[in-house]
Design a protein around this motif. Structure first.
Motif, PDB file in Angstrom:
ATOM      1  N   PHE A 122      33.807  31.995  35.019  1.00  0.00           N
ATOM      2  CA  PHE A 122      34.354  32.130  36.373  1.00  0.00           C
ATOM      3  C   PHE A 122      33.552  33.191  37.115  1.00  0.00           C
ATOM      4  N   ILE A 123      32.726  32.754  38.054  1.00  0.00           N
ATOM      5  CA  ILE A 123      31.836  33.637  38.800  1.00  0.00           C
ATOM      6  C   ILE A 123      32.516  34.011  40.116  1.00  0.00           C
ATOM      7  N   THR A 124      32.668  35.309  40.369  1.00  0.00           N
ATOM      8  CA  THR A 124      33.410  35.720  41.549  1.00  0.00           C
ATOM      9  C   THR A 124      33.143  37.178  41.878  1.00  0.00           C
ATOM     10  N   HIS A 125      33.528  37.581  43.076  1.00  0.00           N
ATOM     11  CA  HIS A 125      33.596  39.004  43.420  1.00  0.00           C
ATOM     12  C   HIS A 125      35.024  39.405  43.757  1.00  0.00           C
ATOM     13  N   ASP A 126      35.971  38.462  43.578  1.00  0.00           N
ATOM     14  CA  ASP A 126      37.381  38.697  43.881  1.00  0.00           C
ATOM     15  C   ASP A 126      38.082  39.208  42.620  1.00  0.00           C
ATOM     16  N   LEU A 127      38.314  40.515  42.555  1.00  0.00           N
ATOM     17  CA  LEU A 127      38.873  41.101  41.338  1.00  0.00           C
ATOM     18  C   LEU A 127      40.326  40.720  41.106  1.00  0.00           C
ATOM     19  N   SER A 128      41.056  40.371  42.174  1.00  0.00           N
ATOM     20  CA  SER A 128      42.432  39.921  41.976  1.00  0.00           C
ATOM     21  C   SER A 128      42.452  38.578  41.250  1.00  0.00           C
ATOM     22  N   ALA A 129      41.492  37.708  41.564  1.00  0.00           N
ATOM     23  CA  ALA A 129      41.396  36.432  40.856  1.00  0.00           C
ATOM     24  C   ALA A 129      40.999  36.645  39.403  1.00  0.00           C
ATOM     25  N   VAL A 130      40.135  37.625  39.161  1.00  0.00           N
ATOM     26  CA  VAL A 130      39.713  37.940  37.791  1.00  0.00           C
ATOM     27  C   VAL A 130      40.908  38.372  36.954  1.00  0.00           C
ATOM     28  N   GLU A 131      41.728  39.264  37.502  1.00  0.00           N
ATOM     29  CA  GLU A 131      42.906  39.743  36.780  1.00  0.00           C
ATOM     30  C   GLU A 131      43.852  38.608  36.444  1.00  0.00           C
ATOM     31  N   TYR A 132      43.940  37.640  37.347  1.00  0.00           N
ATOM     32  CA  TYR A 132      44.868  36.529  37.171  1.00  0.00           C
ATOM     33  C   TYR A 132      44.375  35.503  36.146  1.00  0.00           C
ATOM     34  N   LEU A 133      43.052  35.246  36.117  1.00  0.00           N
ATOM     35  CA  LEU A 133      42.538  34.135  35.332  1.00  0.00           C
ATOM     36  C   LEU A 133      41.838  34.525  34.034  1.00  0.00           C
ATOM     37  N   ALA A 134      41.120  35.651  34.036  1.00  0.00           N
ATOM     38  CA  ALA A 134      40.129  35.895  32.990  1.00  0.00           C
ATOM     39  C   ALA A 134      40.710  36.528  31.736  1.00  0.00           C
ATOM     40  N   ASP A 135      40.161  36.122  30.589  1.00  0.00           N
ATOM     41  CA  ASP A 135      40.457  36.774  29.313  1.00  0.00           C
ATOM     42  C   ASP A 135      39.567  37.994  29.111  1.00  0.00           C
ATOM     43  N   THR A 136      38.349  37.910  29.574  1.00  0.00           N
ATOM     44  CA  THR A 136      37.398  39.021  29.477  1.00  0.00           C
ATOM     45  C   THR A 136      36.489  39.005  30.690  1.00  0.00           C
ATOM     46  N   VAL A 137      35.848  40.145  30.978  1.00  0.00           N
ATOM     47  CA  VAL A 137      35.071  40.313  32.206  1.00  0.00           C
ATOM     48  C   VAL A 137      33.703  40.871  31.856  1.00  0.00           C
TER      49      VAL A 137
END
Length: 335
Positions: free
Chosen positions: A200-215
């Protein structure tokens, strides 16, 4: 957990421009890995290399244990159905001459396992319904749809062939804020139900918190930190990204610690010596200007910073409480 995709020492240079300069990344089956960073850091280039839309200068990309960087067009075809991509611009990624049903069914027509016409149509209709669109929309053209509907069509096209790995290249950045939450919820539901791995490629950290297992955090062609970095950011650049993200609580927004970076992102054609971030880092030391840090394991993840110890201790530009509050609550369920 078995590795679905392994990126090893990936390099892609466009002439003198070092777009990607030694990236290592791993996505396991059923896992969502977020790749974040500023525009121009090389995030999308990594994703396009994994899909083999771009040929790397050097390095390896293993999909299911097979190095796809060495395969010619004919030998690559059987691997095409294993990885798909959702593009950032839903309008530009859909052929305006095709109807929606034909767009969604196209991977089934050109893939290594070609599906008969009637089955293609049935599977396209089924996938449209899975992404929340009525089957009748298959008869429309892309220009007749809204931005959110077009992105759902792009998601349906990417998943209709049943890929093991999905590259989501900033799939919500071109959408209205009111639509972004619905698309994020859709991706989360599809990933849970279908079990594909996702970069998941993004600059939206709120989306990262919601979707990602690791960053994994990327800066100027290289990964500077990886792990569960939103809760315990160690690298000064990661902390700066978190301090710049909006908070849902106005009082906390006013009271938060902000990290203001000086200068602009350096040119990838002439990256700084030593640590590439030292020209903007508020805590850089003399060593940072001459000696390049390596990405190394520390407690809770990996980081490339001279100032971070083996136990993960290092500069704290924002408080741990601030980093945990960086992301708003999960988006509401789509209507």
């Amino acid at each position: 957990m078995s590795a679905l995709c392994e990126v090893e020492d990936l390099v892609l240079h466009f002439g003198r421009v070092r777009a990607v300069d030694g990236v290592n990344l791993r996505v396991d089956r059923g896992q969502v890995v977020a790749l974040v960073g500023e525009s121009g850091s090389g995030k999308s280039t990594v994703g396009r290399c994994v899909v083999r839309l771009l040929q790397p200068t050097s390095g390896r990309i293993l999909l299911g244990g097979v190095d796809v960087t060495t395969l010619n067009r004919r030998r690559l075809r059987p691997h095409r159905h294993k990885v798909s991509i959702i593009f950032q611009d839903p309008a530009g990624s859909l052929d305006p001459r095709f109807r929606v049903g034909d767009i969604v069914a196209e991977p089934l027509r050109v893939g290594s396992e070609r599906v008969p016409g009637r089955q293609r149509s049935a599977r396209a209709h089924e996938m449209l319904e899975k992404v929340g669109l009525p089957a009748r929309i298959a008869a429309r053209f892309p220009h007749e749809l809204s931005g959110g509907q077009r992105q759902r069509v792009g998601i349906a096209r990417a998943l209709v062939s049943g890929p093991d790995l999905l590259i989501a290249d900033e799939p919500t950045s071109a959408l209205d804020v009111s639509v972004q939450a619905a698309v994020l919820n859709l991706l989360a539901d599809l990933q849970r139900d279908l079990g594909f791995g996702c970069l998941f490629i993004t600059h939206d950290l709120s989306a990262v918190e919601y979707l990602a297992d690791t960053v994994a955090v990327m800066y100027l062609g290289r990964i500077v930190e990886s792990g569960r970095v939103l809760a315990t950011p160690r690298h000064p650049y990661t902390q700066a990204l978190l301090s710049a993200s909006p908070w849902p609580d106005p009082d906390a927004q006013r009271a938060r610690t902000r990290v203001v970076l000086s200068g602009e992102l350096p040119s990838p054609a002439d990256p700084p010596s030593g640590c590439r971030f030292h020209t903007r880092c508020p805590v850089a030391e003399a060593r940072c200007r001459t000696e390049e840090p390596v990405l190394r394991r520390v407690e809770g993840g990996s980081v490339a910073c001279h100032l971070v110890g083996e136990d993960g201790s290092g500069p704290q530009l924002i408080t741990p409480a601030a980093s945990r509050a960086a992301a708003p609550p999960a988006p509401p369920s789509p209507a």
